[in-house]
Design a protein around this motif. Structure first.
Motif, PDB file in Angstrom:
ATOM      1  N   PRO A 500      42.603  41.807  35.926  1.00  8.23           N
ATOM      2  CA  PRO A 500      42.354  42.210  34.539  1.00  8.23           C
ATOM      3  C   PRO A 500      42.381  43.731  34.367  1.00  8.23           C
ATOM      4  O   PRO A 500      42.180  44.482  35.328  1.00  8.23           O
ATOM      5  N   PRO A 501      42.622  44.212  33.153  1.00  8.40           N
ATOM      6  CA  PRO A 501      42.559  45.650  32.907  1.00  8.40           C
ATOM      7  C   PRO A 501      41.157  46.182  33.189  1.00  8.40           C
ATOM      8  O   PRO A 501      40.158  45.504  32.918  1.00  8.40           O
ATOM      9  N   GLY A 502      41.103  47.375  33.764  1.00  4.13           N
ATOM     10  CA  GLY A 502      39.816  47.970  34.091  1.00  4.13           C
ATOM     11  C   GLY A 502      39.258  47.548  35.438  1.00  4.13           C
ATOM     12  O   GLY A 502      38.248  48.092  35.895  1.00  4.13           O
ATOM     13  N   ILE A 503      39.882  46.596  36.097  1.00  5.26           N
ATOM     14  CA  ILE A 503      39.465  46.129  37.423  1.00  5.26           C
ATOM     15  C   ILE A 503      40.446  46.662  38.466  1.00  5.26           C
ATOM     16  O   ILE A 503      41.658  46.594  38.286  1.00  5.26           O
ATOM     17  N   ARG A 504      39.905  47.186  39.531  1.00  3.26           N
ATOM     18  CA  ARG A 504      40.759  47.692  40.602  1.00  3.26           C
ATOM     19  C   ARG A 504      40.977  46.624  41.670  1.00  3.26           C
ATOM     20  O   ARG A 504      40.051  45.887  42.021  1.00  3.26           O
ATOM     21  N   LEU A 505      42.202  46.593  42.168  1.00  6.11           N
ATOM     22  CA  LEU A 505      42.553  45.727  43.284  1.00  6.11           C
ATOM     23  C   LEU A 505      42.348  46.489  44.586  1.00  6.11           C
ATOM     24  O   LEU A 505      42.820  47.620  44.737  1.00  6.11           O
ATOM     25  N   HIS A 506      41.605  45.884  45.519  1.00  8.40           N
ATOM     26  CA  HIS A 506      41.350  46.495  46.817  1.00  8.40           C
ATOM     27  C   HIS A 506      42.152  45.741  47.880  1.00  8.40           C
ATOM     28  O   HIS A 506      41.966  44.535  48.068  1.00  8.40           O
TER      29      HIS A 506
END
Length: 553
Positions: A500-506
């Motif tokens: 989702p927008p605003g969420i970072r993928l690690h």
């Protein structure tokens, strides 16, 4: 005048220069980022009998060693006497090429003064050829995009526009896909042009004597190295994460004066998911692993490959039968060197690395280019990321290295320029290399977020999240891989997931295993790792025994 030995050696080296220029042409003109930036390709020259004489240094073992078999399939379909100047052949049959449909193979007969003198071949990875968008969603090869049998795409210098239109119509990236096809064609054209110039310079009209010299000399050199090894049979097993449960691989390796043979009897059967491996890809990475031991300084060609043989039960995961789903065949295929090394470690432990991250961690994403989204304005882009190589008996494993594939990590600037995402972090993953007298290589720590208020999708096919790379002789395992979101949600290693927008993928790629007791590591090397922040103060103290006051530096 007959060619002398020195002339043949010079021509041998000249052929390597020719195919390297051939490969560089492909890399520089490719549209696909994994080819242009990471070198996921192969290029080579063959004699008129279909024997590989030289391969470019640029390229990957999976592409190169399967290409060595592919030209034979083309000659079975179109014999040499049926080929004409200006012909070009194309296919992406996984069982006759590189193991999955995303790799297109192009074969071009090379003529001099109307006589067929050689055959050039190349292949590369295309980002999109249709099929289901979910990387782990296919359950047979027909769901994995356009499937081309061996066809003439250029006949006597005239492009088959019907076939080219068919290719354009079966991809979400028609411009890029067509551009990659022309890149492959141009690659072989350059190779042929340089070879004809070379033959004119040396005043020869037949490569036969040079071909025999190359193949016979290479075969003899490999056999001499094999005969110096211990004789016998050794077995090894390897457990992969799999999809719904662990996947077991088994191998028995036999060394004799006549060669090295690897038998994968006992390995798991084909699976419903798409990481089944056609035999050509199994042969490719098995041959590469053996070559690391017995052919390190010997050119890779039909002669040096011949003493390395492979068997695998039909219907097993390493000898999948059509129409098995195979698009993610690298998940198993790239692990085979670790399995082979597990056998060799028992015979020659001082020459074999610990287990490594193995599989490439490609970050393949797609999404809209604008907000609000438009149906005709989206992107599909991938970047190669890598993990740690296993430690070697006399040195540390390489960090963030695509061993055994040889595919390089791609620059994030290119990745960002072709998509809407922002890469906030890309660095070594501290403490991910397995501790040991010789430390395993480190993985990477990467954070990605969309730059527009829209979700993007991650398509991942990863291994080593559950079963990390093992250490040996007292060395510790490397850190397992991790896929997660900044909101605390963990993701499995295989599938397609919205971010989702605003969420970072690690993305945290796995490290390689260590070799030897960590307490026996040179204190100066531990201190250097600590100073370079490759290990934490806690690891320096608890794993390596570095004095507390030094660990606090």
């Amino acid at each position: 005048m007959p060619l002398g030995l020195i002339d043949k050696q010079i021509l041998w080296n000249r052929l390597i220069a020719v195919v390297e220029e051939q490969a560089q042409t492909l890399q520089r003109t490719a549209f696909s980022t994994i080819v242009r930036e990471s070198g996921d390709l192969a290029a080579g020259v063959f004699d008129v009998r279909g024997r590989m004489l030289a391969q470019a240094v640029t390229g990957t073992p999976g592409h190169i060693n399967s290409m060595a078999l592919a030209v034979g399939h083309v000659l079975e379909r179109y014999p040499a006497e049926a080929m004409r100047p200006g012909d070009v052949f194309i296919h992406n049959d996984p069982w006759m090429g590189t193991g999955h449909t995303n790799d297109f193979s192009v074969t071009t007969p090379c003529f001099r003064d109307g006589k067929l003198v050689a055959i050039f071949a190349c292949n590369s990875h295309l980002m999109d050829i249709g099929g289901v968008p979910r990387m782990s969603g296919s359950i047979d090869v027909f769901m994995e995009g356009l499937y081309l049998p061996i066809l003439r795409i250029v006949e006597a210098g005239v492009v088959n526009e019907t076939l080219m239109e068919l290719i354009r119509a079966n991809t979400r990236l028609p411009v890029e896909t067509e551009g990659d096809v022309y890149s492959l064609i141009a690659c072989n054209d350059v190779g042929c042009e340089r070879l004809v110039e070379t033959m004119a310079e040396f005043g020869i009209d037949d490569l036969g004597p040079v071909a025999d010299h190359i193949i016979d000399t290479s075969r003899a050199a490999v056999l001499a190295n094999i005969r110096a090894l211990p004789k016998g049979t050794w077995s090894s097993t390897l457990t992969l994460d799999g999809f719904d449960g662990p996947l077991a691989l088994k191998a028995a390796l036999t060394i004799s004066d006549g060669g090295i043979h690897v038998d994968y009897a006992g390995s798991a059967g084909m699976v419903k998911q798409n990481f089944n491996v056609p035999l050509c890809y199994t042969i490719a990475y098995t041959s590469y692993a053996l070559g690391c031991i017995v052919a390190r300084d010997i050119p890779n060609n039909a002669g040096s490959l011949e003493p390395r043989t492979v068997a695998a039960p039909p219907g097993s995961v390493v000898n999948a039968l059509k129409p098995a789903a195979v698009v993610a065949r690298h998940l198993v295929g790239l692990m085979l060197p670790d399995l082979v090394f597990g056998c060799l470690r028992q015979a020659i432990p001082d020459r074999v690395p610990a287990e490594g991250a193995g599989v490439l961690w490609g970050i393949n994403i797609s999404g809209p280019r604008v907000s609000p989204p438009r149906h005709d304005d989206s992107f599909v882009v991938g970047i190669v990321t890598t993990g740690g190589m296993g430690a070697l008996p006399l040195r540390d494993g390489l960090s963030a290295t695509g061993f055994p594939s040889g595919v390089r990590g791609g620059p994030v600037e290119i990745y960002e320029s072709m998509s809407t995402v922002i890469v906030w972090r890309k660095q070594y993953r501290q403490d991910s290399g397995g501790a040991g007298r010789q430390r395993g290589g480190l993985g990477q720590d990467i954070e990605i977020e969309n730059g527009i208020p829209e979700p993007f999708e991650l398509a991942c096919s990863y291994e080593r999240l559950i079963h990390p790379a093992a250490g040996f002789d007292g060395g510790l395992a490397g850190a397992p891989g991790v896929v997660a979101r900044s909101d605390g949600k963990s993701l499995p290693g295989k599938g397609r997931f919205p971010i989702p927008p605003g969420i970072r993928l690690h993305i945290r790629s796995p490290g390689g295993g260590g070799i030897g007791d960590p307490r026996h590591r040179d204190p100066a090397a531990v201190a250097a790792d600590l100073a370079n922040e490759l290990i934490s103060p806690e690891a320096a103290h608890s794993l390596y025994g570095l004095a507390t006051d030094r660990a606090a530096v």
